[in-house]
Design a protein around this motif. Sequence first.
Motif, short mmCIF file in Angstrom:
data_model
loop_
_atom_site.label_atom_id
_atom_site.label_comp_id
_atom_site.label_asym_id
_atom_site.label_seq_id
_atom_site.Cartn_x
_atom_site.Cartn_y
_atom_site.Cartn_z
N THR A 78 0.86 -1.18 0.00
CA THR A 78 0.00 0.00 0.00
C THR A 78 0.90 1.23 0.00
O THR A 78 1.76 1.37 0.86
N PRO A 115 -4.11 12.48 -2.23
CA PRO A 115 -5.34 11.88 -2.79
C PRO A 115 -5.33 11.76 -4.30
O PRO A 115 -5.77 10.75 -4.85
N VAL A 152 -3.51 4.88 -0.68
CA VAL A 152 -4.45 5.58 0.19
C VAL A 152 -3.85 6.92 0.63
O VAL A 152 -2.63 7.10 0.59
N GLY A 202 -4.74 9.72 6.06
CA GLY A 202 -5.80 9.54 7.04
C GLY A 202 -6.53 8.21 6.93
O GLY A 202 -7.19 7.78 7.88
N ASP A 203 -6.39 7.54 5.78
CA ASP A 203 -7.07 6.27 5.56
C ASP A 203 -6.19 5.05 5.82
O ASP A 203 -6.65 3.92 5.72
N GLU A 209 -1.57 15.53 8.79
CA GLU A 209 -2.12 14.21 8.51
C GLU A 209 -1.03 13.13 8.54
O GLU A 209 -1.26 12.01 8.99
#
Length: 345
Positions: free
Chosen positions: A26, A31, A69, A72-73, A95
């Motif tokens: 990941t 974003p 991601v 924050g995710d 963040e």
Amino acid sequence: MRIMILGASYGSLLSTKLLMAGHDVTLVCLPEEAALINADGTVVRITLRGEDAPRLIRSADQPGKLDAVAPGDAVPGDYDLVAMAMQEPQYRAAEVKDLLARIAAARVPAMSIMNMPPLAYLKRLPGLDAEALRGCFTDASVWDPFDPELMTLCSPDPQAFRPPEEKLNFLHVGLPTNFKAAAFGDPAHTAILEQLEADIAAVRLDGKDVPVKLRVHQSLFVPLAKWSMLLTGNYRCVTEGEARPIKEAVHSDIETSAAIYAWVNALARKLGADPADQVPFEKYANAANGLLKPSSAARAIYAGAPHIERVDKVVQQIAGTLGMQMDAVDQGVAIVDAKLAANRS
């Protein structure tokens, strides 16, 4: 295994190697980057040994699975290992700082592949007063939650960049050398790195070896071999005038370059490094012949960045505690200080 990598630019090189070895990754990024990567994957352009034309290695074609991601995710506890591939100033963003605190709380082993050693890693070096180096960091407090034994450092020796004409999911590898990681405090965590090392080494593409390996070392000082290169080449791309390529920074005055390189190596040996941990100057100078662009630090400064990674200041300040000083190093630090001060003003 599942690995989370903070930073999708340089981080996509390590992620591609892991995906090729069958591990899931990941990428934590902005974003808009995450949306592009989740839609189209990543592409790494690299030339295999013995070939003239570069290959395009696409994440979608690999046995491992990739997703991306926003900070924050991210859920740190879902992963076996975290790798940190952002530039040090980026970790102070709210963040990202929050994510670092959650990584530390989850007690997931973390490997930095920044040039700037995390403060938590510096605390592992015997006899070094790491707290005295807090002023070298953009925000030293981001490292406070970490257990030093859960933090290691991996020297980001491979040179790679995003070509400006390509999309944000594209990375070009200019110098396909190896990642060199120090062991964790816990042998069980080091075993994770050693398994990844073996899996990456076994990868073949059309029957051919793929450059850029992960090498794991027991010595804490192996990643510090990069310091000599940074102070000899990368930071000296910054001049009172225009930025210059690493090749020019090294070869325009080879005697001064060799002297700086030897001085930084001597500092590392005073800290505890073995000469066998270090890269000979001749080998570095030869590699620098192929580094035809300014360093990322120089490019950031000349683009107006108010902060960059300051390994030069870390080395300068450690040297002071060891009774070492070099005019050429002090002059280089002063030039970078002045450029950054002008940017901030």
